[in-house]
Write a protein that holds these residues in place. Structure first.
Motif, short mmCIF file in Angstrom:
data_model
loop_
_atom_site.label_atom_id
_atom_site.label_comp_id
_atom_site.label_asym_id
_atom_site.label_seq_id
_atom_site.Cartn_x
_atom_site.Cartn_y
_atom_site.Cartn_z
N PHE A 193 0.83 -1.21 0.00
CA PHE A 193 0.00 0.00 0.00
C PHE A 193 0.86 1.25 0.00
N THR A 194 0.89 1.94 -1.14
CA THR A 194 1.56 3.23 -1.28
C THR A 194 0.56 4.20 -1.89
N PHE A 195 0.27 5.27 -1.18
CA PHE A 195 -0.71 6.25 -1.66
C PHE A 195 -0.25 7.63 -1.21
N VAL A 196 0.32 8.41 -2.13
CA VAL A 196 0.94 9.69 -1.77
C VAL A 196 0.03 10.88 -2.03
N CYS A 197 -1.16 10.66 -2.57
CA CYS A 197 -2.04 11.78 -2.93
C CYS A 197 -2.55 12.50 -1.68
N HIS A 198 -2.70 13.80 -1.81
CA HIS A 198 -3.34 14.61 -0.77
C HIS A 198 -4.85 14.57 -1.00
N THR A 199 -5.59 14.16 0.00
CA THR A 199 -7.04 14.06 -0.16
C THR A 199 -7.73 14.35 1.17
N ASP A 200 -8.96 14.82 1.06
CA ASP A 200 -9.72 15.12 2.28
C ASP A 200 -10.24 13.83 2.92
N ILE A 201 -10.81 12.93 2.11
CA ILE A 201 -11.38 11.70 2.65
C ILE A 201 -10.83 10.51 1.88
N LEU A 202 -10.25 9.56 2.61
CA LEU A 202 -9.81 8.29 2.03
C LEU A 202 -10.65 7.19 2.66
N PHE A 224 -9.44 12.88 6.63
CA PHE A 224 -10.37 11.93 7.26
C PHE A 224 -10.13 10.54 6.68
N LEU A 225 -10.00 9.57 7.58
CA LEU A 225 -9.71 8.19 7.18
C LEU A 225 -10.85 7.28 7.65
N ASN A 226 -11.44 6.53 6.71
CA ASN A 226 -12.53 5.61 7.03
C ASN A 226 -12.05 4.17 6.89
N LEU A 227 -12.23 3.40 7.97
CA LEU A 227 -11.80 2.00 7.99
C LEU A 227 -12.90 1.16 8.61
N GLY A 228 -12.88 -0.16 8.32
CA GLY A 228 -13.79 -1.06 9.02
C GLY A 228 -14.78 -1.71 8.11
N ALA A 229 -15.94 -2.03 8.69
CA ALA A 229 -17.03 -2.82 8.09
C ALA A 229 -16.67 -4.30 8.07
N CYS A 230 -15.44 -4.67 7.64
CA CYS A 230 -14.93 -6.01 7.91
C CYS A 230 -14.26 -5.97 9.29
N ARG A 231 -14.32 -7.05 10.03
CA ARG A 231 -13.82 -7.04 11.41
C ARG A 231 -12.32 -6.80 11.44
N LEU A 232 -11.90 -5.90 12.32
CA LEU A 232 -10.49 -5.58 12.51
C LEU A 232 -10.01 -6.20 13.83
N GLY A 251 -9.73 13.32 11.31
CA GLY A 251 -10.92 12.53 11.65
C GLY A 251 -10.75 11.09 11.21
N VAL A 252 -11.28 10.18 12.00
CA VAL A 252 -11.18 8.75 11.67
C VAL A 252 -12.50 8.06 11.98
N THR A 253 -12.94 7.18 11.06
CA THR A 253 -14.11 6.34 11.27
C THR A 253 -13.65 4.90 11.39
N ILE A 254 -13.94 4.27 12.53
CA ILE A 254 -13.66 2.84 12.71
C ILE A 254 -14.99 2.14 12.86
#
Length: 656
Positions: A193-202, A224-232, A251-254
């Motif tokens: 996983f390499t992602f260098v772009c500047h972004t508001d929401i990933l 803002f980083l959104n993660l989850g829906a599959c069990r972590l 901001g982060v969504t787990i």
């Protein structure tokens, strides 16, 4: 290097064959030459038609059976800025297929399930690209330079593909949102996983993430980083939090599951980390501004669980199994302004829960088990709350709730889901199953109190007094009408005319209603108001070079009249409602009735958005379209009259 040299050389025989294929493809498309749009959807096309107007800017090729995009496919349409090739069977995209489209801004390849992108440079000439949709294209890899050439790229959608790794090490954009939801990403590590772009929401939700390198999370340039829906797992969660602590992520969504995805209690025995967060687990995230822990099967909150989140402004614990919140659980959140406890099992709130929470403006306690609401609990946030949701709770309505009803009836406060905020069956008899806002505690509570204090002989006088008090506003309204009939009313007109504005008429509508605009409204305006030549019709006429919402605001504020076309589809669209709100805000700011709403169809009460209800309640001008010919004549006469004058707002005249 010439443009021709960028095309792959084809053998003469192959070139002849491809040319014949295109010549045989009679397009049968619908074209709007004025708007420079071509609609070729669902025409059975196997190739891109070559006999459309050469100045076409918007081309819809969706729902066909096109299999190849050749270097020459769009050569005759160099002005295209919006291209929809969704729901086809594209398998081959030649490397220079999009090179002629130097002004391309929107591209949708949604649901082409056999696409293989060229290894490099496919969007090299698309410097104006702002929207790219590759949803459900079955991609297994993403070329490294896919996002390199488009500095204005705002939205990238890679939803539901088969990407197991991301290697975007070259990026020329600052995007608003990048969606990689529902792929096959298992490892957020340097190797995969390499992602260098500047972004508001990933958005990385619904990926089977099994391992996380904290340094990879720390290297992300996202707000803002959104993660989850599959069990972590616990280890993955710990590494995510550690990585965020080293980054500038706000901001982060787990999310440990979507609504209804797992049975109740599924995570409790498997993941004690989630069902009971240890104290100070987020202590390293002092710069975090938004934290979403939705549908994580959390049952308990330690009093110190949120300590260290000094900058947190938004907290959501929606869809968990929390039964009790300790008074000190929110004590360290000095900057918090939005709290969401919707969909839990909370039965009561402690008196000190909102102590020192002077900045809280949005609070949701919907869908819990609250029966009593203590005035002392809410006292610290009396003056700050503007949006409150206590719907779907078994509230016991009695005389003790007078303070709550008086509080939520203040003009500065908005109660969400009013129709679902009702009194339980355990309430006083006259309040049972009644909407909370329809309850007047004075109507019953004062009587009950006086019955124990005054003789029976005075009951009649008390009843009359209560009725007069209860209907005081109706009486004042009748007196006002009487005064209006005697004295009269003079309309206050705005002295300015349409020539003093940059635009004459601004028409805001939803895309699905464009046919009515084109066939009914625009011809009528041209016939009845020929002096109105500077009209803005939908998003296509917005000011170029400005941010979308800024452009909407600019056009609204510089238009003599704004027409808002409402339909059932329109009121479900978030962007349409934002434009509606912008227009209403300008009415309030200018105190001028320059907005008129046109209802294309009847909208059921349960689908009517709050903004539309507010507009109607304020007595703002609106007209209803009808299929009856006589009714249509009245419609056009009324609209024409409304568009030629601007009245000053007058809120002194109440609505019936």
């Amino acid at each position: 290097m010439s443009f021709q040299s960028l095309h792959r050389r084809e053998p003469d025989s192959a070139k002849t064959s491809l040319t014949m294929d295109m010549d045989k493809s009679y397009h049968g498309c619908d074209q709007n030459l004025d708007l420079k749009k071509a609609y070729c959807s669902n025409k059975g096309l196997k190739t891109v038609p070559q006999n459309l107007s050469g100045d076409t800017k918007v081309l819809d090729l969706s729902y066909n059976i096109i299999t190849k995009l050749l270097n020459s496919s769009f050569k005759v349409y160099p002005l295209i800025n919006s291209l929809d090739i969704s729901f086809n069977d594209i398998r081959v995209i030649e490397s220079a297929a999009f090179y002629p489209l130097k002004g391309l801004m929107n591209l949708s390849l949604f649901y082409n399930q056999r696409i293989v992108l060229p290894a490099t440079s496919v969007f090299m000439m698309s410097s104006q690209l702002s929207f790219l949709d590759l949803t459900e294209t079955n991609l297994t890899s993403l070329p490294n330079d896919t996002l390199k050439w488009s500095p204005h790229l705002d939205t990238v959608i890679l939803f539901r593909n088969r990407l197991s790794s991301i290697n975007v090490s070259s990026c020329g954009m600052h995007a608003n949102i990048v969606i990689m939801t529902s792929n096959q990403l298992k490892h957020l590590t340097a190797e995969y996983f390499t992602f260098v772009c500047h972004t508001d929401i990933l958005d990385l939700r619904d990926n089977p993430i099994q391992s996380v390198d904290p340094d990879v999370i720390a290297s992300l340039h996202v707000r803002f980083l959104n993660l989850g829906a599959c069990r972590l797992s616990d280890e993955v969660l710990a590494n995510i939090i550690l990585g965020i602590s080293k980054s500038d992520i706000e901001g982060v969504t787990i999310q440990q599951g979507s609504v209804g995805a797992f049975p109740e209690g599924f995570f409790d025995p498997l993941n004690p980390f989630l069902s009971f967060f240890p104290p100070a687990i987020f202590r390293q995230l002092s710069v975090l501004q938004e934290l979403n822990l939705e549908y994580c099967a959390i049952t308990n909150l330690h009093p110190l669980v949120f300590s260290g989140l000094e900058s947190l402004q938004k907290l959501s614990l929606e869809g968990n199994n929390i039964q009790h919140i300790h008074d000190d659980a929110l004590s360290g959140l000095g900057q918090i302004n939005s709290i969401n406890f919707k969909g839990n099992q909370i039965e009561y709130l402690g008196e000190l829960m909102f102590s020192n929470k002077w900045k809280v403006t949005n609070l949701s306690l919907a869908d819990n088990k609250l029966t009593h609401l203590n005035r002392r609990t809410f006292k610290p946030i009396f003056s700050s709350i503007s949006l409150l949701d206590i719907s779907m709770n078994p509230i016991d309505c009695n005389c003790d709730l007078k303070w709550l009803i008086d509080w939520i009836n203040k003009p500065i406060r908005t109660l969400i889901d009013k129709d679902k905020t009702i009194c339980s069956s355990e309430s006083l008899e006259r309040f049972r199953e009644k909407p909370l806002l329809d309850v007047d505690p004075n109507e019953l509570c004062i009587i009950n109190g006086l019955l124990f204090l005054i003789p029976l002989a005075s009951i009649g006088l008390v009843v009359i007094s209560v009725l007069l008090y209860h209907y005081r506003w109706q009486l004042r309204y009748k007196l006002f009408l009487l005064k209006l009939a005697a004295v009269g009313y003079k309309e206050m007109r705005d002295a300015r005319d349409h020539n003093e504005y940059e635009f004459d008429v601004n028409i805001i509508f939803y895309d699905d209603d464009e046919e009515w605009i084109r066939e009914q409204l625009r011809p009528a305006l041209e016939e009845r108001l020929p002096q109105f030549q500077r009209n803005v019709c939908g998003d296509d006429d917005l000011v170029l070079g400005m941010h979308y919402l800024d452009s909407v605001d600019y056009v609204v504020s510089h238009s003599y009249k704004t027409i808002i076309v409402l339909s059932r589809a329109a009121v479900q669209d978030r962007w349409f409602i934002l434009k509606f709100r912008t227009a209403m805000d300008h009415v309030s700011d200018t105190l001028t009735e320059f907005v008129v709403v046109v209802f294309l169809e009847d909208i059921p009460d349960d689908e009517m958005p709050f903004l539309a209800r507010l507009y109607l309640n304020d007595g703002r001008p609106y007209i209803h379209w009808t299929e009856d010919m006589r009714g249509q004549e009245y419609f056009w006469d009324e609209l024409t009259k409304t568009l030629t004058i601007n009245l000053r707002t007058n809120d002194l005249i109440p609505n019936e």
